[in-house]
Design an enzyme around this catalytic site. Sequence first.
Site, PDB file in Angstrom:
ATOM      1  CE  LYS A 263      -3.233   2.631   2.948  1.00  0.00           C
ATOM      2  NZ  LYS A 263      -4.091   2.659   4.152  1.00  0.00           N
ATOM      3  CG  ASP A 268      -5.536   7.951   4.364  1.00  0.00           C
ATOM      4  OD1 ASP A 268      -6.458   8.557   3.775  1.00  0.00           O
ATOM      5  OD2 ASP A 268      -5.713   6.948   5.088  1.00  0.00           O
ATOM      6  CE  LYS A 275      -6.578   8.801   7.765  1.00  0.00           C
ATOM      7  NZ  LYS A 275      -7.249   7.736   8.538  1.00  0.00           N
ATOM      8  CG  ASP A 286      -1.891   5.322   4.854  1.00  0.00           C
ATOM      9  OD1 ASP A 286      -1.746   4.292   5.539  1.00  0.00           O
ATOM     10  OD2 ASP A 286      -2.964   5.633   4.292  1.00  0.00           O
ATOM     11  CG  ASP A 345      -9.890   7.578   6.429  1.00  0.00           C
ATOM     12  OD1 ASP A 345      -8.819   7.483   5.806  1.00  0.00           O
ATOM     13  OD2 ASP A 345      -9.954   7.842   7.651  1.00  0.00           O
ATOM     14  CD  GLU A 347      -6.692   5.176   2.340  1.00  0.00           C
ATOM     15  OE1 GLU A 347      -7.679   5.227   3.093  1.00  0.00           O
ATOM     16  OE2 GLU A 347      -5.525   5.029   2.767  1.00  0.00           O
ATOM     17  NE  ARG A 349     -10.882  -1.194   3.847  1.00  0.00           N
ATOM     18  CZ  ARG A 349     -11.476  -1.326   5.025  1.00  0.00           C
ATOM     19  NH1 ARG A 349     -12.641  -1.961   5.135  1.00  0.00           N
ATOM     20  NH2 ARG A 349     -10.919  -0.822   6.107  1.00  0.00           N
TER      21      ARG A 349
HETATM   22  N1  BES Z   1      -4.242   4.612   6.760  1.00  0.00           N
HETATM   23  C1  BES Z   1      -5.375   4.374   7.558  1.00  0.00           C
HETATM   24  C2  BES Z   1      -5.113   3.405   8.717  1.00  0.00           C
HETATM   25  C3  BES Z   1      -4.190   3.887   9.802  1.00  0.00           C
HETATM   26  C4  BES Z   1      -4.694   4.541  10.908  1.00  0.00           C
HETATM   27  C5  BES Z   1      -2.850   3.617   9.752  1.00  0.00           C
HETATM   28  C6  BES Z   1      -3.861   4.946  11.920  1.00  0.00           C
HETATM   29  C7  BES Z   1      -2.009   4.009  10.773  1.00  0.00           C
HETATM   30  C8  BES Z   1      -2.511   4.680  11.858  1.00  0.00           C
HETATM   31  C9  BES Z   1      -6.502   3.796   6.716  1.00  0.00           C
HETATM   32  O1  BES Z   1      -6.536   4.223   5.408  1.00  0.00           O
HETATM   33  C10 BES Z   1      -7.780   4.193   7.354  1.00  0.00           C
HETATM   34  O2  BES Z   1      -8.055   5.340   7.356  1.00  0.00           O
HETATM   35  N2  BES Z   1      -8.514   3.227   7.879  1.00  0.00           N
HETATM   36  C11 BES Z   1      -9.727   3.492   8.543  1.00  0.00           C
HETATM   37  C12 BES Z   1     -10.748   2.495   8.065  1.00  0.00           C
HETATM   38  C13 BES Z   1     -12.157   2.815   8.457  1.00  0.00           C
HETATM   39  C14 BES Z   1     -12.628   4.049   7.723  1.00  0.00           C
HETATM   40  C15 BES Z   1     -13.036   1.639   8.119  1.00  0.00           C
HETATM   41  C16 BES Z   1      -9.489   3.380  10.037  1.00  0.00           C
HETATM   42  O3  BES Z   1      -8.688   2.541  10.458  1.00  0.00           O
HETATM   43  O4  BES Z   1     -10.093   4.153  10.772  1.00  0.00           O
HETATM   44 ZN    ZN Z   2      -4.778   4.804   4.596  1.00  0.00          ZN
HETATM   45 MN    MN Z   3      -7.634   5.978   5.161  1.00  0.00          MN
END
Ligand code: BES
Ligand code: ZN
Ligand code: MN
Length: 496
Positions: A263, A268, A275, A286, A345, A347, A349
Amino acid sequence: MNISFSSIVLPRSGSLVVTATQGGVLSKTAQEADRKCGGAISRAIKAGRFEGKSEQALELLSPSGIAVARILVVGMGKPGELNALNTEKAGAMIFDRLGMSGEKQVSVAIDEIAKCPLKAEQVAAHIAAGARSRSYRFDKYRTKLKDSDKPSLSKLTVMCAKTAPARAAYASLEPVLNGVNAARDLVNEPANALFPTEFVKRARALGKLGLKVEVLNEAQMAKLGMGAILAVGQGSSKESQLVVLKWMGAPKSKKPPLALVGKGVCFDTGGISLKPGAGMGDMKGDMGGAAAVFGTMAALAGRRARANVIGVLACVENMPGPDAQRPGDIITSMSGQTIEVLNTDAEGRLILADAMTYVQRKYKPSAVIDLATLTGAITIALGDAHAGLFSNHDALCGQLDAAGKAVGETVWRMPMGSQYDSKIKSKFADMQNIANSPGAGSITAAQFLLRFIENNTPWAHLDIAGVAWTGDAKPSWGTGFGVRILNRLIADNYEE
Ligand code: BES
Ligand code: ZN
Ligand code: MN
């Protein structure tokens, strides 16, 4: 820091590092130094609760009778338990103790240790590797660093009886250290410097190691129907890029290659599902999965690994804007499956889906391993002690578990199953990109990825959100997590 190997002589300048094993048993050179300085080392051991345990050290400043500025006695623990990993930790501790101390030159004496499974020359090589890894810094954006805030140590000499094999052993570790540091650099870079086309530029530079580098731009991805990766990037002015790194180190092999997918979200923001502001700066990291794949491919090429490996970096920027995808949008992935994007968010996947379809259809790999800073939820479950492991294949999990333990990048397998898969059913499309009820966010993300695995290909997903960067930033904010476990997995299971 310059690293060299020489035979054992008590140095006449700089600092001396000697070892002791558990119970405070001094090495041969430590005993010799102890005699020279009138038993000061033995007395210091008694005075200082030093037992020779690993992660223990004892420092003697300006000892008399010997022409060195200091003697550092490093605990190596029980001889029978010494291995590459704890030896590297000892090496790291040497840099930790002396790197900023004002000392310029350090000589480490590695004598043969009785009942130790490693030969002295291997211990010497891993000591050097640990110190080198710990000496990493990311100072390129500092313009006001004072000399006293820079490492003083510029020359590390590791002394042992057989210098040629020590040098050779270190040379075989160096490409992996370089790969880890390359990954750290990428994670540490801010997103205004490292965006998808800059990632491509850095990937192309790996060509000099003998890697083949191919890049798909947005027009080429559109032709292939990669609607998922394109949807994530459409809100950004930076063009999305899919990078393919090929290392064909076993050209005669009849086995299909291993595929690694990373990834590479260079930043992000969350997109329209923005966010919150606090801590958002961390999202420059990210792309830690892509960085790990990049570093691994560099390591494999650097050490001419006899394996065929395809590395895919899905590089995008997730931004809000007039062209950004909206919650509720339905997109069509390269696999043909449609996805309702309920949260922009989620994204990672989406981009992994197309990258995994691409690599499976083009290269028919024997296994696919993806690495991604995929979910905040995995940091709730596992903290920074393990990466989350999700898989459809028990044997691959066993290999990853063993490789991770050997190098200190450990993984913990998480459950999967239809109970979780049913949470990503969509009212309108083949699936949705977030679960329809709270809980188990890392698992539902993995279930989403599994839907893009074809013909039961062995697959493992490492959610590295909790381990790709660290709070304490020592020695580096970006850890380079992934390079060492993947390199070890390949060395142990995929080389001819
Ligand atoms: N890049 C983030 C995940 C992340 C969060 C990595 C904190 C490192 C530290 C990912 O793209 C994301 O935003 N995931 C969301 C998914 C949710 C919207 C289902 C998350 O983990 O909140
Ligand atoms: Zn992300
Ligand atoms: Mn995200």
